[in-house]
Design a protein around this motif. Structure first.
Motif, mmCIF file in Angstrom:
data_model
loop_
_atom_site.group_PDB
_atom_site.id
_atom_site.type_symbol
_atom_site.label_atom_id
_atom_site.label_comp_id
_atom_site.label_asym_id
_atom_site.label_seq_id
_atom_site.Cartn_x
_atom_site.Cartn_y
_atom_site.Cartn_z
ATOM 1 N N VAL A 128 49.644 9.542 -16.045
ATOM 2 C CA VAL A 128 48.367 8.398 -16.082
ATOM 3 C C VAL A 128 48.290 8.224 -15.199
ATOM 4 C CG1 VAL A 128 48.761 5.704 -15.512
ATOM 5 C CG2 VAL A 128 50.089 6.676 -17.988
ATOM 6 N N LEU A 129 48.416 8.660 -13.809
ATOM 7 C CA LEU A 129 47.627 9.322 -12.821
ATOM 8 C C LEU A 129 46.948 10.005 -12.782
ATOM 9 C CD1 LEU A 129 48.037 8.833 -9.292
ATOM 10 C CD2 LEU A 129 49.456 10.760 -9.255
ATOM 11 N N ASN A 130 47.273 11.149 -13.364
ATOM 12 C CA ASN A 130 45.473 11.747 -13.539
ATOM 13 C C ASN A 130 44.880 11.493 -14.475
ATOM 14 O OD1 ASN A 130 43.832 14.640 -13.202
ATOM 15 N ND2 ASN A 130 44.514 14.593 -15.587
ATOM 16 N N GLU A 131 44.372 10.424 -15.204
ATOM 17 C CA GLU A 131 43.405 10.069 -15.440
ATOM 18 C C GLU A 131 42.912 8.864 -14.553
ATOM 19 O OE1 GLU A 131 42.313 9.709 -18.822
ATOM 20 O OE2 GLU A 131 42.949 11.493 -19.510
ATOM 21 N N PHE A 132 44.191 8.238 -14.044
ATOM 22 C CA PHE A 132 42.659 7.383 -12.887
ATOM 23 C C PHE A 132 42.457 7.938 -11.987
ATOM 24 C CE2 PHE A 132 43.001 5.115 -8.672
ATOM 25 C CZ PHE A 132 42.621 4.182 -9.079
ATOM 26 N N ILE A 133 43.041 9.180 -11.985
ATOM 27 C CA ILE A 133 41.781 9.939 -10.766
ATOM 28 C C ILE A 133 40.873 10.578 -11.734
ATOM 29 C CG2 ILE A 133 41.922 12.308 -9.427
ATOM 30 C CD1 ILE A 133 43.609 9.780 -8.342
ATOM 31 N N MET A 134 40.328 10.945 -12.421
ATOM 32 C CA MET A 134 39.466 11.320 -13.416
ATOM 33 C C MET A 134 38.572 10.300 -13.680
ATOM 34 S SD MET A 134 40.138 14.323 -13.763
ATOM 35 C CE MET A 134 41.451 14.387 -12.444
ATOM 36 N N GLU A 224 47.760 22.722 -15.390
ATOM 37 C CA GLU A 224 46.320 22.522 -16.635
ATOM 38 C C GLU A 224 45.564 21.234 -14.663
ATOM 39 O OE1 GLU A 224 47.660 20.730 -20.030
ATOM 40 O OE2 GLU A 224 47.967 22.747 -20.898
ATOM 41 N N VAL A 225 46.774 20.369 -14.239
ATOM 42 C CA VAL A 225 46.819 19.081 -13.738
ATOM 43 C C VAL A 225 45.908 18.828 -11.867
ATOM 44 C CG1 VAL A 225 46.981 18.152 -15.621
ATOM 45 C CG2 VAL A 225 48.171 18.006 -13.332
ATOM 46 N N LEU A 226 47.156 20.180 -11.491
ATOM 47 C CA LEU A 226 47.271 19.810 -9.788
ATOM 48 C C LEU A 226 46.369 19.817 -9.356
ATOM 49 C CD1 LEU A 226 49.708 19.890 -7.916
ATOM 50 C CD2 LEU A 226 49.687 21.233 -8.097
ATOM 51 N N ALA A 227 45.737 21.150 -9.252
ATOM 52 C CA ALA A 227 44.720 21.824 -8.758
ATOM 53 C C ALA A 227 43.374 20.869 -8.599
ATOM 54 C CB ALA A 227 43.739 22.959 -8.823
ATOM 55 N N HIS A 228 42.897 20.412 -9.514
ATOM 56 C CA HIS A 228 41.988 19.082 -9.786
ATOM 57 C C HIS A 228 42.408 17.835 -9.001
ATOM 58 C CE1 HIS A 228 38.717 16.813 -11.434
ATOM 59 N NE2 HIS A 228 38.046 17.841 -10.768
ATOM 60 N N LEU A 229 43.688 17.544 -8.986
ATOM 61 C CA LEU A 229 44.363 16.629 -8.654
ATOM 62 C C LEU A 229 44.309 16.293 -7.384
ATOM 63 C CD1 LEU A 229 45.800 13.593 -9.610
ATOM 64 C CD2 LEU A 229 47.951 15.184 -9.617
ATOM 65 N N LEU A 230 44.663 17.174 -6.305
ATOM 66 C CA LEU A 230 44.712 17.131 -5.273
ATOM 67 C C LEU A 230 43.358 17.078 -4.702
ATOM 68 C CD1 LEU A 230 48.019 19.000 -4.590
ATOM 69 C CD2 LEU A 230 47.938 17.854 -5.212
ATOM 70 N N ASP A 231 42.617 18.432 -5.420
ATOM 71 C CA ASP A 231 41.461 18.236 -4.194
ATOM 72 C C ASP A 231 40.561 17.012 -4.623
ATOM 73 O OD1 ASP A 231 39.147 19.668 -3.123
ATOM 74 O OD2 ASP A 231 38.358 19.867 -4.781
ATOM 75 N N MET A 232 40.789 16.090 -5.770
ATOM 76 C CA MET A 232 40.002 14.823 -5.386
ATOM 77 C C MET A 232 40.888 13.503 -5.311
ATOM 78 S SD MET A 232 37.955 14.589 -8.456
ATOM 79 C CE MET A 232 37.879 13.180 -9.166
ATOM 80 N N LEU A 274 48.794 28.230 -12.758
ATOM 81 C CA LEU A 274 48.934 28.000 -12.282
ATOM 82 C C LEU A 274 48.459 28.428 -10.200
ATOM 83 C CD1 LEU A 274 49.680 25.280 -10.760
ATOM 84 C CD2 LEU A 274 51.961 25.681 -10.488
ATOM 85 N N LEU A 275 48.682 29.497 -10.125
ATOM 86 C CA LEU A 275 48.365 30.280 -9.199
ATOM 87 C C LEU A 275 46.810 30.811 -9.055
ATOM 88 C CD1 LEU A 275 48.873 31.522 -6.679
ATOM 89 C CD2 LEU A 275 49.812 33.398 -7.393
ATOM 90 N N SER A 276 46.534 31.111 -10.707
ATOM 91 C CA SER A 276 44.653 31.146 -10.448
ATOM 92 C C SER A 276 44.405 29.759 -10.094
ATOM 93 C CB SER A 276 44.935 31.567 -11.811
ATOM 94 O OG SER A 276 43.416 31.421 -12.094
ATOM 95 N N SER A 277 44.440 28.746 -10.557
ATOM 96 C CA SER A 277 43.684 27.384 -10.669
ATOM 97 C C SER A 277 44.198 27.222 -9.001
ATOM 98 C CB SER A 277 44.049 25.823 -11.552
ATOM 99 O OG SER A 277 45.443 25.859 -11.063
ATOM 100 N N LEU A 278 44.913 27.036 -8.254
ATOM 101 C CA LEU A 278 45.111 26.886 -7.077
ATOM 102 C C LEU A 278 44.356 27.861 -6.210
ATOM 103 C CD1 LEU A 278 49.216 25.918 -6.291
ATOM 104 C CD2 LEU A 278 47.034 24.392 -6.911
ATOM 105 N N SER A 279 44.250 28.966 -6.496
ATOM 106 C CA SER A 279 43.130 29.905 -5.803
ATOM 107 C C SER A 279 42.035 29.646 -6.142
ATOM 108 C CB SER A 279 43.657 31.399 -6.032
ATOM 109 O OG SER A 279 43.206 31.333 -7.259
ATOM 110 N N GLY A 280 41.469 28.860 -6.829
ATOM 111 C CA GLY A 280 40.265 28.666 -6.505
ATOM 112 C C GLY A 280 39.729 28.168 -5.844
ATOM 113 N N TYR A 281 40.287 26.867 -5.192
ATOM 114 C CA TYR A 281 40.367 26.029 -3.689
ATOM 115 C C TYR A 281 40.466 26.748 -3.068
ATOM 116 C CZ TYR A 281 39.754 22.968 -7.189
ATOM 117 O OH TYR A 281 39.375 22.129 -8.603
#
Length: 384
Positions: A128-134, A224-232, A274-281
């Motif tokens: 739900v939180l991720n949907e709101f942020i998107m 699936e959601v953490l890296a982009h969520l935190l960046d937003m 997860l580590l791969s997605s985080l490492s992109g930032y």
């Protein structure tokens, strides 16, 4: 609306009755709603007095005190059903309605954290939180944005704790963690199997399920959601606030990545993703750089499923590219291994094995890079 709580609880009950047949394949931790379930969403949306804010307030009340409407199904988790409905509802309401209801949504999220919901319910809260942020990446009011950051921190922490539930301390004196020896639920990379489907369904008696069966799903959801969520959620001048949260998450992730056993494979896959997605930032680097390099140097590094290779390539590319010293450090290690082979008292076989291990890692680092990225190091590389 009179009797709103009982009405929404009835919606949740019917939602469970209309869930998809178990034979339907599922590729996400949060199940997709069936067509019949979506009719319930449209029904609620069509009721003029059930504005988005009212729905949120009513859902919150159902979660806090679920009415006893399912006496014949004592194992039914009405809270999870309610959140599954609410997740689908959030996905389908217009953005302005969602933004206008932020205050009510914030209260719902805050209260949900304190309710000790079953793990599938907590996954839905993150969804739900991720949907709101998107739908609404930024809030104009600074206090609202800070509230959003705080609630995000708490929700991610809660999911992180579930992710770490298949770990145990190595000794009571030290905080080091390792994967519990007992086999966990096996989850295929493309499809959640039927036994897991049952465990994630609201009709299971969640009190009889140990949290560790959900750890793979928590890790998968975070990947699936953490890296982009935190960046937003955290603006460019606030990225430092993310590091302690990520350090805590990495505390749970690294033990899974150290374990190359077959029964840990699903967790390993989720963690490397997860580590791969985080490492992109780049701002996340401090939270994972040392751990990733240590894992890369582990003798068991290459014992992985083929599906993990591309994730590791991305990690190594980000690790080596985002500063000027990491690749040099790797080159230095290879050089030291080469010079130490001249030691008369050294075990020759062990030295050769060590050097071969380092050369394989050097080759993988180059393999993970852009074409000609390390061209200037070519004379040194050829000398190895």
């Amino acid at each position: 609306m009179n009797h709103g709580v009982h009405f929404m609880a009835a919606i949740a009950f019917v939602w469970n009755e209309r869930r998809q047949n178990k034979t339907t394949t599922r590729t996400k931790v949060i199940p997709a709603a069936s067509e019949e379930q979506l009719l319930l969403v449209e029904l609620v949306r069509s009721i003029s007095v059930m504005r988005a804010e009212t729905v949120m307030q009513t859902v919150k009340e159902v979660l806090k005190q679920p009415p006893a409407i399912a006496k014949d199904k004592k194992h039914l988790s009405l809270e999870v059903c309610m959140l599954q409905f609410f997740y689908a509802y959030i996905q389908r309401i217009p953005v302005p309605n969602l933004v206008d209801s932020w205050a009510s949504l914030l209260i719902l999220l805050k209260d949900s954290i304190q309710l000790s919901l079953p793990a599938p319910g907590q996954f839905l809260i993150l969804g739900v939180l991720n949907e709101f942020i998107m739908k609404n990446p930024s809030l104009e009011n600074k206090k609202d944005q800070r509230d959003l950051q705080d609630v995000t921190h708490k929700i991610v922490d809660a999911i992180g704790a579930i992710a770490g539930s298949s770990l145990e301390q190595t000794t009571w004196l030290r905080r080091n963690l390792e994967v519990k020896p007992s086999p966990k639920i096996m989850v295929d990379g493309t499809n959640l199997e039927s036994d897991v489907e049952d465990m994630l369904s609201p009709a299971m008696e969640t009190s009889n399920i140990t949290p560790s069966v959900y750890s793979v799903h928590a890790l998968t959801l975070l990947s699936e959601v953490l890296a982009h969520l935190l960046d937003m959620v955290f603006y460019s001048d606030e990225k430092e606030r993310v590091i302690p949260l990520l350090v805590n998450i990495m505390h749970y992730v690294v033990p899974y990545l150290r374990n190359h056993s077959a029964h840990n494979a699903p967790s390993y896959r989720a963690c490397v993703q997860l580590l791969s997605s985080l490492s992109g930032y780049q701002y996340t680097r401090r939270a994972w750089k040392k751990e990733a390099f240590d894992l890369f140097m582990d003798p068991s590094f290459f014992q992985m499923d083929a599906s993990c290779v591309n994730h590791w390539r991305a990690i190594m590319d980000n690790l080596m590219t985002h500063d000027k010293t990491t690749f040099r450090d790797l080159m230095t290690r290879v050089a030291v291994a080469q010079s130490s082979s001249l030691n008369l008292f050294a075990n020759r076989d062990a030295e050769l094995e060590q050097r071969a291990m380092l050369l394989k890692r050097l080759a993988f680092a180059i393999f993970s890079s852009e074409i000609d990225q390390y061209q200037k190091y070519l004379p040194d590389i050829q000398g190895k």
